[in-house]
Design a protein around this motif. Structure first.
Motif, mmCIF file in Angstrom:
data_model
loop_
_atom_site.group_PDB
_atom_site.id
_atom_site.type_symbol
_atom_site.label_atom_id
_atom_site.label_comp_id
_atom_site.label_asym_id
_atom_site.label_seq_id
_atom_site.Cartn_x
_atom_site.Cartn_y
_atom_site.Cartn_z
ATOM 1 N N HIS A 138 -25.145 -38.806 40.729
ATOM 2 C CA HIS A 138 -26.783 -38.424 40.319
ATOM 3 C C HIS A 138 -26.894 -36.965 39.787
ATOM 4 O O HIS A 138 -27.552 -37.042 38.940
ATOM 5 N N PRO A 152 -28.186 -39.489 32.315
ATOM 6 C CA PRO A 152 -27.189 -39.589 33.296
ATOM 7 C C PRO A 152 -25.853 -40.519 33.379
ATOM 8 O O PRO A 152 -24.671 -39.678 34.261
ATOM 9 N N PHE A 387 -24.397 -47.029 41.553
ATOM 10 C CA PHE A 387 -25.662 -46.040 40.963
ATOM 11 C C PHE A 387 -26.424 -46.256 39.447
ATOM 12 O O PHE A 387 -27.596 -45.989 39.217
ATOM 13 N N ALA A 392 -32.230 -42.879 39.420
ATOM 14 C CA ALA A 392 -32.588 -41.333 40.068
ATOM 15 C C ALA A 392 -32.446 -41.084 41.742
ATOM 16 O O ALA A 392 -34.075 -41.927 42.163
#
Length: 512
Positions: A138, A152, A387, A392
């Motif tokens: 993250h 991301p 992930f 997030a």
């Protein structure tokens, strides 16, 4: 912040990391090289590598963000992260090295003579390691997104690929060189902007003003800044998790197997304490300056304050250069911690899942090394997929839950297993299961968003104050009830754990 400069700095870190890792490939050939660097790492070199591995995304970005948003109480993160190594030094560092194990499940099976305890430990190593890897991915995604605006997943993928290449190439021998280099890079990247700001900027009154008035609670210890309930309980529970969870982190423990002996392990820990104390002087400074120069980041969670502060203080070339340096240091943080975690997880996957199957066809060091490389790939793929699903999460909060889980499982196993000879195999297994279930349940409830306030929220938000004593109590009570399950070789194991290396345990004589 200049995307071009920041990407160039990140690219240089990536190239240096891969280059140093490939150098490790030239001298990594045996199983011992891949797992424990042939137990030949000097205390100073190992201390730099441990510090580089330990200072993760939560330390580089998360601590400053937490202090910025929630106030002075979050300074306990820095204290707890450092004091955890003092607990490690006092209670387990030297005996753990003397055990001669490669991994934490190895130690558990040797001490308790039980494959069941080993399997439970293996599952917990994978679980804790995966939970700890999530904030690293993250943080990498957040850094790349802040610098370039890319999704991301891009930053997380870059870290995942580089870590797998380095770990598969040279194992522990390779990443020892990488992590030692990355500690000093991280320290330089974090300290340089602060020194430049303090040298150039001459208006400290503005910072002091930001700590008064409407924001007075922010600087007040044990306040309800950030919406915390029961701050006194939360503070003590956090300290318990950080101070005793460190000794249960698999990527931390595996490092002590790389020392030549128990004395070197203790010396390494002392140097680590000094290096960590030096590093943690700087994140709170970013938070204090951020209250003046970047107050808008409070509502955004604060995790990007370290990345954005140089550009806020120095618009233009100076800010771009300092921002690029910080971005490079942040990426080094993600890479170093992810490398250590991947080695720890891969070692367990290799020994407990892959090796036995591959040995059906062939054997020897060649197969061991290649099965380790396959395990390294698996160890990174699973967290990356997790992930992409979880999205997030707060950097330091996620790491805090990993610490709470480690404190509630491996801490009782290690402390009582090393210092209490009446601990039974059944007690060890029961403590791991009860502590693991209690801490995991609290983490799941906390992530789900319930409960909303009061004591229930405080108890699941910081569970270590009740899950860790529960695990210790379970081990003691069950061991008392099952004295017939005390391992037959306990006396010999305790002698090996507590006898200096200068004495031959097998013969009772000094080494010649």
């Amino acid at each position: 912040m200049s995307p071009a400069l920041s990407l160039t700095a990140i690219g240089l870190v990536v190239v240096a990391t891969i280059g140093i890792g490939l150098f490790g490939l030239r001298i990594s050939r045996t199983t011992s090289d891949f797992y424990v660097a042939s137990r030949a790492v000097s205390p100073r070199w190992n201390a730099s590598a441990i510090s580089g591995e330990y200072l993760s995304a939560a330390s580089f970005l998360g601590v400053a963000g937490l202090v910025l948003v929630n106030g002075a109480d979050m300074l306990w993160f820095s204290v707890g992260y450092t004091v955890g190594y003092l607990m490690l030094l006092v209670l387990v560092a030297a005996p753990l090295r003397r055990s001669g194990a490669y991994t934490l499940p190895d130690f558990a099976e040797t001490r308790f003579e039980s494959p069941v305890v080993r399997r439970i430990c293996a599952g917990l190593v994978v679980g804790i390691g995966t939970l700890y890897l999530l904030p690293q991915l993250h943080g990498a995604g957040l850094a790349v997104q802040t610098v370039t605006g890319a999704p991301p997943e891009v930053g997380a993928m870059i870290v995942a690929v580089i870590v797998v290449i380095n770990v598969a190439a040279g194992g522990m021998r390779s990443i020892t060189f990488v992590q030692a280099f990355q500690y000093w890079l991280k320290l330089t990247a974090l300290a340089t902007p602060i020194f430049v700001i303090l040298l150039v900027w001459h208006q400290p009154v503005g910072v002091l003003d930001s700590l008064h008035g409407a924001a007075a609670d922010w600087a007040e210890p044990l306040s309800r800044a950030g919406g915390r309930d029961h701050p006194l309980y939360a503070t003590y529970s956090l300290l318990l998790a950080l101070c005793f969870g460190t000794m249960g982190l698999p990527h931390v423990l595996v490092r002590f197997y790389t020392n030549p002996d128990g004395r070197a392990a203790r010396r390494t820990t002392v140097v680590v304490l000094a290096l960590l104390g030096l590093f943690y002087l700087f994140p709170p400074m970013y938070a204090v300056l951020g209250r003046t120069f970047a107050p808008d980041l409070v509502s955004a969670g604060g995790d990007t304050v370290v990345l954005e502060l140089p550009g806020r203080v120095f618009p233009g070339t100076t800010g771009d250069l300092l921002g690029a340096l910080v971005a490079a240091g942040a990426f080094a943080a993600f890479l170093s911690t992810s490398s250590g975690l991947t080695v720890a997880i891969a070692g367990v996957i290799d020994q407990d899942l892959l090796r036995s199957r591959l040995h059906r066809w062939t054997g020897g060091d060649y197969v061991a090394v290649n099965s380790f490389r396959i395990a390294a790939l698996i160890a990174m793929i699973v967290p990356y997929l997790a992930f992409t699903v979880t999205g997030a999460l707060s950097l330091a909060d996620t790491v805090g839950l990993a610490f709470a889980l480690a404190a509630s499982t491996f801490c009782p196993l290690l402390v009582l297993g090393i210092w209490w000879r009446r601990m039974s195999t059944t007690g060890a297994a029961a403590g791991l299961v009860v502590g693991g279930i209690a801490a995991s349940a609290a983490a799941l409830v906390n992530v789900s968003g319930a409960p909303q306030g009061g004591w229930p929220r405080a108890l699941v938000g910081q569970p270590a104050a009740w899950t860790m004593p529960l695990a210790f109590l379970t081990v003691i009570v069950v061991s008392k009830l099952t004295p017939d399950r005390i391992p037959a070789g306990t006396a010999r194991s305790m002698v090996r754990l507590h006898t200096p290396e200068a004495v031959d345990v097998d013969r009772g004589l000094p080494y010649r």
